[in-house]
Design a protein around this motif. Structure first.
Motif, short mmCIF file in Angstrom:
data_model
loop_
_atom_site.label_atom_id
_atom_site.label_comp_id
_atom_site.label_asym_id
_atom_site.label_seq_id
_atom_site.Cartn_x
_atom_site.Cartn_y
_atom_site.Cartn_z
N GLY A 183 16.99 -43.75 40.21
CA GLY A 183 16.19 -42.94 41.11
C GLY A 183 14.71 -43.12 40.77
O GLY A 183 14.36 -43.32 39.60
N LEU A 184 13.86 -43.07 41.78
CA LEU A 184 12.42 -43.23 41.57
C LEU A 184 11.76 -41.88 41.36
O LEU A 184 12.14 -40.88 41.97
N ALA A 185 10.75 -41.86 40.48
CA ALA A 185 10.01 -40.62 40.21
C ALA A 185 8.58 -40.96 39.83
O ALA A 185 8.34 -41.91 39.07
N ARG A 186 7.64 -40.22 40.40
CA ARG A 186 6.27 -40.37 39.94
C ARG A 186 6.19 -39.88 38.49
O ARG A 186 7.10 -39.20 38.01
N ALA A 187 5.12 -40.21 37.80
CA ALA A 187 4.94 -39.76 36.42
C ALA A 187 4.51 -38.29 36.44
O ALA A 187 3.40 -37.93 36.03
N VAL A 188 5.41 -37.48 36.96
CA VAL A 188 5.19 -36.05 37.11
C VAL A 188 6.46 -35.35 36.63
O VAL A 188 7.57 -35.78 36.95
N ARG A 189 6.33 -34.28 35.89
CA ARG A 189 7.49 -33.62 35.28
C ARG A 189 8.54 -33.21 36.31
O ARG A 189 9.73 -33.49 36.14
N LYS A 190 8.13 -32.57 37.41
CA LYS A 190 9.12 -32.10 38.37
C LYS A 190 9.85 -33.26 39.04
O LYS A 190 11.04 -33.17 39.36
N ASP A 191 9.15 -34.38 39.26
CA ASP A 191 9.78 -35.57 39.83
C ASP A 191 10.87 -36.11 38.91
O ASP A 191 11.99 -36.43 39.34
N ILE A 192 10.54 -36.23 37.63
CA ILE A 192 11.46 -36.81 36.65
C ILE A 192 12.68 -35.92 36.46
O ILE A 192 13.83 -36.40 36.41
N GLU A 193 12.47 -34.63 36.38
CA GLU A 193 13.60 -33.72 36.19
C GLU A 193 14.50 -33.68 37.42
O GLU A 193 15.73 -33.65 37.31
N ARG A 194 13.90 -33.73 38.59
CA ARG A 194 14.68 -33.75 39.83
C ARG A 194 15.45 -35.07 39.96
O ARG A 194 16.60 -35.09 40.41
N CYS A 195 14.82 -36.14 39.54
CA CYS A 195 15.46 -37.45 39.58
C CYS A 195 16.69 -37.48 38.68
O CYS A 195 17.77 -37.94 39.09
N TYR A 196 16.55 -36.97 37.47
CA TYR A 196 17.69 -36.99 36.55
C TYR A 196 18.83 -36.12 37.07
O TYR A 196 20.01 -36.47 36.93
N GLU A 197 18.48 -35.01 37.69
CA GLU A 197 19.52 -34.14 38.26
C GLU A 197 20.34 -34.89 39.31
O GLU A 197 21.55 -34.72 39.40
N ALA A 198 19.69 -35.76 40.07
CA ALA A 198 20.38 -36.50 41.13
C ALA A 198 21.26 -37.62 40.58
O ALA A 198 22.36 -37.85 41.07
N ILE A 199 20.78 -38.34 39.57
CA ILE A 199 21.49 -39.53 39.09
C ILE A 199 22.44 -39.25 37.93
O ILE A 199 23.26 -40.12 37.59
N SER A 200 22.38 -38.09 37.34
CA SER A 200 23.15 -37.81 36.12
C SER A 200 24.66 -37.99 36.24
O SER A 200 25.31 -38.32 35.25
N PRO A 201 25.29 -37.80 37.43
CA PRO A 201 26.75 -38.01 37.49
C PRO A 201 27.18 -39.47 37.29
O PRO A 201 28.35 -39.73 37.02
N ALA A 202 26.28 -40.43 37.42
CA ALA A 202 26.64 -41.84 37.28
C ALA A 202 26.98 -42.16 35.83
O ALA A 202 26.47 -41.53 34.90
N LYS A 203 27.84 -43.17 35.64
CA LYS A 203 28.16 -43.61 34.27
C LYS A 203 26.93 -44.17 33.58
O LYS A 203 26.75 -44.01 32.37
N PHE A 204 26.08 -44.85 34.37
CA PHE A 204 24.88 -45.46 33.80
C PHE A 204 23.67 -45.08 34.66
O PHE A 204 23.28 -45.82 35.58
N PRO A 205 23.05 -43.93 34.39
CA PRO A 205 21.88 -43.50 35.17
C PRO A 205 20.59 -44.09 34.62
O PRO A 205 20.47 -44.36 33.42
N ARG A 206 19.63 -44.32 35.51
CA ARG A 206 18.32 -44.81 35.10
C ARG A 206 17.23 -44.05 35.83
O ARG A 206 17.31 -43.84 37.04
N ILE A 207 16.21 -43.64 35.09
CA ILE A 207 15.02 -43.03 35.69
C ILE A 207 13.94 -44.12 35.78
O ILE A 207 13.63 -44.78 34.80
N HIS A 208 13.40 -44.29 36.96
CA HIS A 208 12.34 -45.27 37.20
C HIS A 208 11.06 -44.48 37.52
O HIS A 208 10.93 -43.92 38.61
N THR A 209 10.16 -44.42 36.58
CA THR A 209 8.93 -43.65 36.79
C THR A 209 7.73 -44.60 36.83
O THR A 209 7.74 -45.67 36.24
#
Length: 632
Positions: free
Chosen positions: A171-197
């Motif tokens: 999931g894509l996220a700006r270098a902003v705390r709320k973006d990154i936390e929201r991104c992780y919430e969305a991708i966390s169910p995957a076996k291999f999640p990645r945050i792209h900031t």
């Protein structure tokens, strides 16, 4: 002149030729004193490089020419090796750590093309096919941008992200705390999640968009990459507009990102400005100057504004990049992104050439990527169908003319030996596999099995509707192909949405001696009423559209931007796909509708209605506010 030449020879090798060209050529018109001053300035400048002005008015470009980046003969000893360590995803899936990783951003950057917005169900369809294609990473969206995007990313993470041999879900996220936390919430169910900031690093972006100093950008990078790493072990960091950034600052930003926990460093050519030689040089520069880069994967992301995206990516791979960020059919903002199919087939067809850059023998048959090239054509067709972005006939790899020969000389050669004028088989990209598969006597089990092979997972009511539609088509067509099935199921899935207006009937009369007239019946779910209206027009399609407008209401602020018809397969009985784009002047947005039917008038009316339903849905929930900037 002699003094200038002598002093230029004292410069480091990477700058010597450029210095001679810059400082020595004008000596005929400069005084010796001025020449001496110029050369002295060059000698005293540790970061000497030629800085041309940008034609875009963005000020001096900080990306120097290839010669100013490195000297190959002197740089090899100090250059970090290309990272080839096995990641947890590599070990779990058994993929070669030394391969080129394909990061598909069709569902994020590709969807940013005007009018290409897909529903959550359509995104899931594409994600399933990308899994079959063998991509390593699926960038499923930008979760903070809207509730719909969050839900789509989350759904893909829960399904495709947990399949056998799963891709990484990003999931894509700006270098902003709320973006990154929201991104992780969305991708966390995957076996291999990645945050792209990401954060911008070019002078023009930092000054005019971010309004931040380089020091502030470095601090934000350290903090936000650290936050992302505290949530997941797989973190990708992008320096937006990297190719117009100062190389020294870019190296420092990437060094800070690695120290904070980034495992992939992405170098985006955000405006499609670079050339193959420049990006090759930048890859080498980063391998020499970024601290800790030997433990990170270098990635590239690029747009095709100057038509060089694929060439740039291949040059970057030669320079040490081992991840490419691509889209199916090259769709994306402005002129689009580097096309997945082009990069994949270049690595496959020219494997003997590229093997040397992976430390292999030229004749090695080991694949350079995990892409199943026989799924390329099916994937291209699906994305084109769902987005309405038709593939140009002469498009490399997937265009209708990609394997066609008109010249008599070419035809004669190909008939004698395909290798005379073809460097790859149509079968290698899956073209010939779209043969006759089912007929009107085929049963439900065969139908479901074939859909499963095509990447569709249907059951219950969905399967019943699709099978009923298939039988209707099979009664009208002698041959039903994989492409027909794909179009049918895509159409049925689209109609599952709870649209306000549903098409009940459409009938037209027309001819050179008659006034084109259409009678259209629509069911309004909100008011639980069916209305039928007759209207005239310049032709049967115009008449049908006018009848729909009479029922739906006044649409003075809506303009028909595009209407296109294409045949799914060859033959007089082929299914016709219609794509419609409507421009809403009220919101400034574009809405897409598609439909497929053996009757062009029916598919045209349905496509127009689908676009209108999407427009009305957005208006009803008030989603006209602009989303955050969605790209690197």
């Amino acid at each position: 002149r002699d003094l200038a030449r002598a002093a230029a020879c004292l410069l480091p090798a990477p700058h010597r030729r450029a210095a001679r060209r810059t400082y020595c050529a004008p000596m005929g018109v400069l005084s010796g004193r001025v020449a001496t001053a110029l050369v002295a300035a060059a000698l005293l400048s540790p970061a000497w490089c030629w800085k041309p002005r940008s034609p875009l008015g963005a000020g001096p470009l900080k990306a120097p020419r290839r010669a100013a980046f490195f000297d190959e003969a002197q740089a090899q000893d100090t250059m970090a090796p290309v990272f080839q360590g096995a990641t947890r995803h590599d070990l779990y899936t058994g993929r070669d750590p030394a391969r080129v990783k394909f990061f598909d951003t069709t569902l994020r950057d590709g969807e940013q093309s005007p009018g290409c917005t897909m529903t959550a169900e359509e995104k899931l369809q594409v994600a399933r096919q990308l899994h079959r294609l063998g991509v390593d990473v699926i960038e499923a969206g930008f979760p903070i941008s809207s509730t719909g995007d969050f839900e789509a990313v989350n759904k893909i993470a829960k399904t495709v992200g947990r399949m056998e041999d799963p891709p990484i879900i990003c999931g894509l996220a700006r270098a902003v705390r709320k973006d990154i936390e929201r991104c992780y919430e969305a991708i966390s169910p995957a076996k291999f999640p990645r945050i792209h900031t990401f954060i911008a690093t070019s002078p023009v972006h930092m000054e005019h968009k971010l309004r931040k100093t380089p020091e502030e950008v470095l601090a934000i990078t350290r903090e936000m990459v650290g936050l992302a790493r505290s949530l997941t072990e797989d973190v990708e960091f992008s320096a937006e507009d990297a190719l117009r950034s100062d190389p020294a600052f870019l190296s420092e930003v990437f060094s800070v990102a690695v120290e904070a926990g980034a495992t992939t460093l992405n170098v985006p050519d955000t405006v499609g400005y670079t050339t193959p030689a420049e990006i090759f040089g930048l890859m080498q520069h980063l391998r020499r100057t970024v601290r800790g880069i030997e433990g990170a994967t270098i990635s590239v992301h690029g747009h095709d504004d100057l038509g060089m995206a694929t060439a740039n990516f291949l040059a970057a791979i030669e320079g040490g990049a081992r991840q490419v960020e691509v889209t199916v059919n090259g769709i994306g903002e402005r002129a689009g992104n580097a096309a997945l199919e082009e990069v994949a087939m270049a690595l496959s067809v020219r494997k003997p050439y590229y093997n040397k850059h992976f430390g292999r023998d030229a004749e090695s048959d080991e694949p350079l990527s995990n892409i199943n090239t026989r799924e390329i054509f099916t994937t291209s067709r699906l994305v084109s169908s769902l987005t309405g972005m038709l593939v140009q006939p002469n498009k490399a790899i997937v265009g209708a003319n990609a394997f066609a020969h008109e010249s008599g000389i070419h035809q004669d050669g190909v008939l004698k030996n395909k290798n005379t004028y073809e460097i790859m088989d149509a079968e290698s990209v899956g073209v010939s596999e779209n043969s006759i598969v089912l007929g009107k006597h085929s049963g439900r089990h065969a139908f479901r099995t074939r859909l499963s092979e095509l990447g569709f997972d249907l059951s219950g009511d969905e399967l019943d509707r699709a099978f009923s539609r298939f039988k209707d088509v099979a009664d009208k067509k002698k041959e039903v192909t994989n492409l027909d099935l794909q179009s049918i199921v895509s159409d049925e899935k689209q109609e599952v949405r709870r649209d306000r207006f549903q098409l009940v009937r459409v009938q037209v009369t027309c001819g050179d001696q008659q006034v084109p007239t259409a009678t259209v019946g629509l069911y309004d779910q909100d008011q639980d009423v069916e209305r039928t209206v007759a209207a005239t027009g310049t032709g049967p399609v115009d008449a049908a559209f006018s009848a729909v407008e009479s029922i739906v209401g006044t649409l003075d602020d809506v303009r028909l931007q595009e209407y296109s018809v294409s045949s799914v397969t060859a033959g007089i009985d082929a299914i016709g796909e219609v794509a419609v784009r409507l421009r809403d002047s009220k919101s400034g947005r574009t809405f897409f509708g598609r439909s497929a039917n053996t009757d062009i008038i029916v598919s045209s009316t349905q496509a127009f209605l689908n676009a209108l339903n999407r427009l009305l849905e957005v208006r009803s929930v008030g989603r006209d506010e602009p989303a955050p900037r969605r790209g690197v």
